[in-house]
Scaffold this motif. Structure first.
Motif, short mmCIF file in Angstrom:
data_model
loop_
_atom_site.label_atom_id
_atom_site.label_comp_id
_atom_site.label_asym_id
_atom_site.label_seq_id
_atom_site.Cartn_x
_atom_site.Cartn_y
_atom_site.Cartn_z
N LEU A 54 8.46 -10.64 7.17
CA LEU A 54 8.19 -11.83 8.04
C LEU A 54 9.53 -12.00 8.88
O LEU A 54 10.63 -11.95 8.47
N SER A 55 9.27 -12.43 9.93
CA SER A 55 10.46 -12.81 11.14
C SER A 55 10.39 -13.98 11.64
O SER A 55 9.12 -14.57 11.71
N CYS A 56 11.40 -14.84 11.97
CA CYS A 56 11.37 -16.10 12.62
C CYS A 56 12.72 -16.12 13.42
O CYS A 56 13.94 -16.01 13.10
N ALA A 57 12.44 -16.28 14.69
CA ALA A 57 13.52 -16.21 15.56
C ALA A 57 13.56 -17.50 16.34
O ALA A 57 12.55 -18.07 16.86
N ALA A 58 14.88 -18.15 16.50
CA ALA A 58 15.03 -19.48 17.10
C ALA A 58 15.69 -19.07 18.48
O ALA A 58 16.43 -18.16 18.81
N SER A 59 15.24 -19.93 19.59
CA SER A 59 15.41 -19.79 21.04
C SER A 59 15.59 -21.21 21.51
O SER A 59 15.35 -22.40 20.91
N GLY A 60 16.73 -21.46 22.75
CA GLY A 60 16.84 -22.51 23.29
C GLY A 60 18.25 -22.65 23.45
O GLY A 60 19.12 -21.80 23.28
N SER A 61 18.84 -24.03 23.50
CA SER A 61 20.33 -24.44 23.83
C SER A 61 20.82 -24.54 22.30
O SER A 61 21.05 -25.70 21.89
N SER A 110 17.07 -12.46 4.81
CA SER A 110 18.28 -11.93 5.62
C SER A 110 18.25 -12.61 6.71
O SER A 110 17.28 -13.22 6.98
N ARG A 111 19.37 -12.41 7.49
CA ARG A 111 19.59 -13.05 8.76
C ARG A 111 20.65 -12.46 9.62
O ARG A 111 21.24 -11.48 9.20
N ASP A 112 20.28 -12.37 10.97
CA ASP A 112 20.81 -11.81 12.07
C ASP A 112 21.48 -13.14 12.78
O ASP A 112 20.68 -13.65 13.48
N ASN A 113 22.72 -13.20 12.65
CA ASN A 113 23.21 -14.46 13.46
C ASN A 113 23.68 -14.15 14.79
O ASN A 113 23.82 -15.36 15.55
N VAL A 114 23.44 -13.03 15.46
CA VAL A 114 23.38 -12.68 16.68
C VAL A 114 22.25 -12.98 17.27
O VAL A 114 22.10 -13.58 18.52
N LYS A 115 21.04 -12.57 16.75
CA LYS A 115 19.73 -12.95 17.11
C LYS A 115 19.14 -14.05 16.88
O LYS A 115 18.14 -14.20 17.24
N ASN A 116 19.93 -14.77 16.04
CA ASN A 116 19.39 -16.04 15.60
C ASN A 116 17.93 -16.09 14.67
O ASN A 116 16.92 -16.60 15.10
N THR A 117 18.08 -15.19 14.09
CA THR A 117 16.60 -14.59 13.46
C THR A 117 16.92 -14.51 11.67
O THR A 117 17.90 -14.16 11.32
N VAL A 118 15.80 -15.04 11.13
CA VAL A 118 15.73 -14.72 9.58
C VAL A 118 14.58 -13.90 9.30
O VAL A 118 13.61 -13.94 9.95
N TYR A 119 14.89 -13.11 8.23
CA TYR A 119 13.99 -12.45 7.68
C TYR A 119 13.35 -12.74 6.29
O TYR A 119 14.17 -13.14 5.60
N LEU A 120 12.46 -12.16 6.15
CA LEU A 120 11.92 -12.24 4.39
C LEU A 120 11.03 -11.19 4.24
O LEU A 120 9.79 -10.85 4.73
N GLN A 121 11.67 -10.01 3.49
CA GLN A 121 11.06 -8.88 3.01
C GLN A 121 10.30 -9.24 1.74
O GLN A 121 11.03 -9.68 1.02
N MET A 122 9.15 -8.94 1.71
CA MET A 122 8.16 -9.35 0.59
C MET A 122 7.65 -8.01 0.09
O MET A 122 6.77 -7.36 0.68
N ASN A 123 8.11 -7.86 -1.17
CA ASN A 123 7.57 -6.57 -1.78
C ASN A 123 6.57 -7.12 -3.12
O ASN A 123 6.93 -7.93 -3.63
#
Length: 122
Positions: free
Chosen positions: A20-27, A70-83
């Motif tokens: 799963l991915s979740c990206a934040a956008s805006g100000s 996990s997260r990418d602070n540059v892309k403002n994105t959080v991930y959830l790897q589900m196995n």
């Protein structure tokens, strides 16, 4: 305006994997804790995993060793790897972020994604 957009849900067989991915956008000025929650039919929403800006993580006992946040602070994105997914992982998964935004002034707010369905079934 700040918005969170999720992606990556779907139907998977028991033992399978999804990301799963979740990206934040805006100000956005900064993002603190990011997390994933889930809600199964007839049940309350529950915490799955959270991650701080510095990378510290917390997991629900039911997903430890199987899920990785996990997260990418540059892309403002959080991930959830589900196995090793199980039928009991079936739920709508929601991302959550504590965001400081700017709209003439700085303000803090808790934001939620729209939810993405994860179904684990053979």
């Amino acid at each position: 305006q700040v918005q969170l957009v999720e992606s990556g849900g779907g139907l998977v067989q028991p033992g399978g994997s999804l990301r799963l991915s979740c990206a934040a956008s805006g100000s956005i000025f900064s993002i603190g804790v990011m997390g994933w929650y889930r809600q199964a039919p007839g049940k309350e929403r529950e915490l799955v995993a959270v991650i701080t800006r510095g990378g510290s993580t917390t997991y629900a006992d039911s997903v430890k060793g199987r899920f990785t946040i996990s997260r990418d602070n540059v892309k403002n994105t959080v991930y959830l790897q589900m196995n090793s997914l199980k039928p009991e992982d079936t739920a709508v998964y929601y991302c959550n972020m504590g965001i400081t935004a700017y709209s003439g002034t700085y303000y803090y707010k808790d934001y939620w994604g729209q939810g993405t369905q994860v179904t684990v079934s053979s």
